[in-house]
Write a protein that holds these residues in place. Structure first.
Motif, PDB file in Angstrom:
ATOM      1  N   SER A 177       0.853  -1.185   0.000  1.00 15.07           N
ATOM      2  CA  SER A 177       0.000   0.000   0.000  1.00 15.07           C
ATOM      3  C   SER A 177       0.888   1.233   0.000  1.00 15.07           C
ATOM      4  O   SER A 177       1.897   1.283   0.707  1.00 15.07           O
ATOM      5  CB  SER A 177      -0.897   0.003   1.243  1.00 15.07           C
ATOM      6  N   ILE A 178       0.534   2.228  -0.809  1.00 14.71           N
ATOM      7  CA  ILE A 178       1.377   3.410  -0.921  1.00 14.71           C
ATOM      8  C   ILE A 178       0.581   4.676  -0.631  1.00 14.71           C
ATOM      9  O   ILE A 178      -0.624   4.747  -0.883  1.00 14.71           O
ATOM     10  CB  ILE A 178       2.068   3.506  -2.305  1.00 14.71           C
ATOM     11  N   GLU A 234       2.048  17.082  -0.049  1.00 11.63           N
ATOM     12  CA  GLU A 234       2.616  18.134   0.793  1.00 11.63           C
ATOM     13  C   GLU A 234       4.113  18.273   0.582  1.00 11.63           C
ATOM     14  O   GLU A 234       4.645  19.383   0.499  1.00 11.63           O
ATOM     15  CB  GLU A 234       2.322  17.836   2.262  1.00 11.63           C
ATOM     16  N   PHE A 235       4.804  17.145   0.499  1.00 10.77           N
ATOM     17  CA  PHE A 235       6.252  17.143   0.338  1.00 10.77           C
ATOM     18  C   PHE A 235       6.618  16.679  -1.070  1.00 10.77           C
ATOM     19  O   PHE A 235       5.880  15.915  -1.694  1.00 10.77           O
ATOM     20  CB  PHE A 235       6.911  16.226   1.370  1.00 10.77           C
ATOM     21  N   ALA A 259       8.714  12.329   4.627  1.00  9.25           N
ATOM     22  CA  ALA A 259       7.434  11.868   4.088  1.00  9.25           C
ATOM     23  C   ALA A 259       7.287  10.359   4.238  1.00  9.25           C
ATOM     24  O   ALA A 259       6.183   9.851   4.474  1.00  9.25           O
ATOM     25  CB  ALA A 259       7.294  12.275   2.624  1.00  9.25           C
ATOM     26  N   ALA A 260       8.403   9.634   4.095  1.00 11.34           N
ATOM     27  CA  ALA A 260       8.363   8.182   4.255  1.00 11.34           C
ATOM     28  C   ALA A 260       7.979   7.800   5.682  1.00 11.34           C
ATOM     29  O   ALA A 260       7.230   6.837   5.911  1.00 11.34           O
ATOM     30  CB  ALA A 260       9.712   7.573   3.891  1.00 11.34           C
ATOM     31  N   GLU A 261       8.476   8.562   6.666  1.00 14.91           N
ATOM     32  CA  GLU A 261       8.103   8.297   8.058  1.00 14.91           C
ATOM     33  C   GLU A 261       6.637   8.626   8.311  1.00 14.91           C
ATOM     34  O   GLU A 261       5.954   7.928   9.050  1.00 14.91           O
ATOM     35  CB  GLU A 261       9.005   9.103   8.995  1.00 14.91           C
ATOM     36  N   VAL A 262       6.154   9.697   7.686  1.00 18.10           N
ATOM     37  CA  VAL A 262       4.727  10.025   7.791  1.00 18.10           C
ATOM     38  C   VAL A 262       3.890   8.870   7.252  1.00 18.10           C
ATOM     39  O   VAL A 262       2.908   8.440   7.872  1.00 18.10           O
ATOM     40  CB  VAL A 262       4.416  11.333   7.029  1.00 18.10           C
ATOM     41  N   PHE A 265       1.519   2.733   5.778  1.00 20.42           N
ATOM     42  CA  PHE A 265       1.807   2.486   4.373  1.00 20.42           C
ATOM     43  C   PHE A 265       3.264   2.049   4.176  1.00 20.42           C
ATOM     44  O   PHE A 265       4.130   2.361   4.988  1.00 20.42           O
ATOM     45  CB  PHE A 265       1.524   3.742   3.542  1.00 20.42           C
ATOM     46  N   THR A 266       3.512   1.354   3.069  1.00 16.73           N
ATOM     47  CA  THR A 266       4.845   0.826   2.788  1.00 16.73           C
ATOM     48  C   THR A 266       5.753   1.860   2.156  1.00 16.73           C
ATOM     49  O   THR A 266       6.946   1.921   2.455  1.00 16.73           O
ATOM     50  CB  THR A 266       4.739  -0.403   1.853  1.00 16.73           C
TER      51      THR A 266
END
Length: 358
Positions: free
Chosen positions: A178-179, A184-185, A208-211, A217-218
């Motif tokens: 899931s992506i 925002e970024f 953004a990846a941590e968000v 999500f992956t």
């Protein structure tokens, strides 16, 4: 290129993993590394395979202050009959040189880079896993090592290659991920360094990846940095959409990494007679196609995961499931074909495989 070999003492060698089914991506490293140093005006000097070891840098090393650092990601595969394969290594080394040029770093002849890697693999060939699906990950890297404070290209660099056995990149394996669509970024903009495999691009993606991770999500699906509507790529992958009978992927306009696996997917799809389009696709078109049912598959491509099916995307806090959320037929066929070529199980009609003579 004359390469000196310094074998690691037996006492310093690490125990190889005994259960390849438990290999974790990026945690284990082999006994040796390749290193090459650059100094003006001599150029590249002192090529050697040495024991895996720490790199000593001056606190003023320019990579630490101005970000001149690039890398590549490759794999070595052990075939059923014992042969060792690399997959399109020249393309990786050519991309390494393009990244170097973009960051004002010195290039290295692709044949010399391949010779360096082959020498390292001959020394550490015992680290290449035996099971299909596992492999030896290869990380060529170049950093600016000159101690200097002042914004300009460095005059000293270190090029090195480290390796390590790996299993599947995602814990899910070949299962839909899931992506999260970030509006925002942004990761990169056209005219920047998005098409280079440089460290700063990945640093820019972390927040953004941590968000996304905290939301369950992956990966993050990035939109363009200007209008925030055109799809560009996923955090560690290029992205593909199957809309009806057409395979669509964003074009290489300067802010997207030109993936080796991406090119392999395009080549195979064309060979199979598919309508393939490299064009802009905005997020609303993607959402509309999912809702109408014309979007039959979404998947990512990259060296680490090969093909990664996408089961759903989340945009503006709404989840959109692709078809039934399962693995699509094309994603599975592409995965099986590419992996089969890499491990010598399928015919390599494109000349993609390079065998390393051990």
């Amino acid at each position: 290129m004359d390469i000196r070999i310094e074998p690691a003492p037996e006492a310093q060698r690490r125990g190889k993993p005994t259960d390849e089914s438990k290999l974790v991506f990026g945690n284990t490293f082999s006994d040796h590394m390749f290193r090459l140093d650059y100094r003006e005006p001599q150029g590249w000097v002192d090529a050697r395979v040495a024991p895996y070891q720490n790199i000593t840098l001056d606190p003023a090393a320019m990579v630490l202050h101005y970000g001149q650092g690039i890398f590549e990601g490759m794999k070595a595969y052990r075939c059923r009959d014992g042969r060792i394969h690399l997959f399109r290594p020249f393309q990786n080394f050519e991309r390494m040189n393009r990244s170097a040029t973009r960051l004002c770093m010195p290039t290295i002849d692709v044949n010399d880079q391949l010779a360096a890697l082959e020498t390292l693999l001959r020394v550490d060939h015992g680290w290449i896993p035996h099971s299909m699906g596992s492999s030896l990950y290869i990380r060529p890297t170049m950093i600016a090592s000159e101690p200097h404070i002042g914004v300009r290209p460095a005059k000293e660099y270190i090029y090195y290659i480290i390796t390590g056995p790996v299993g599947a990149y995602y814990a899910e394996g070949f299962s839909p991920v899931s992506i999260y669509v970030s509006d925002e970024f942004v990761r990169a903009v056209r005219g920047g360094v998005g098409e280079a495999k440089t460290m700063g691009n990945y640093a820019a993606s972390l927040f953004a990846a941590e968000v996304a991770k905290k939301k369950g999500f992956t990966q993050v699906l990035w939109l363009d940095g200007i209008e925030r509507k055109y799809i560009e790529e996923v955090g560690t992958m290029n992205i593909f959409f199957r809309i009806g009978d057409t395979l669509v992927t964003p074009p290489l306009t300067g802010s997207i990494l030109p993936g080796i696996t991406r090119d392999s997917v395009l080549t195979l799809a064309k060979k199979w007679g598919m309508d393939v389009q490299e064009r802009l696709i905005d997020i609303q078109e993607c959402v509309d196609a999912i809702q109408s049912g014309t979007m039959t598959e979404i998947f990512g491509s990259g060296t680490a995961a090969v093909i990664s099916p996408v089961g759903s995307i989340s945009y503006k806090d709404k989840k959109y499931t692709v078809r039934d959320g399962g693995v699509g037929d094309l994603a599975r066929r592409l995965h099986d074909e590419i992996v089969g070529i890499q491990y010598g199980e399928k015919e390599d009609v494109f000349g993609w495989v390079h065998e390393v003579k051990i």
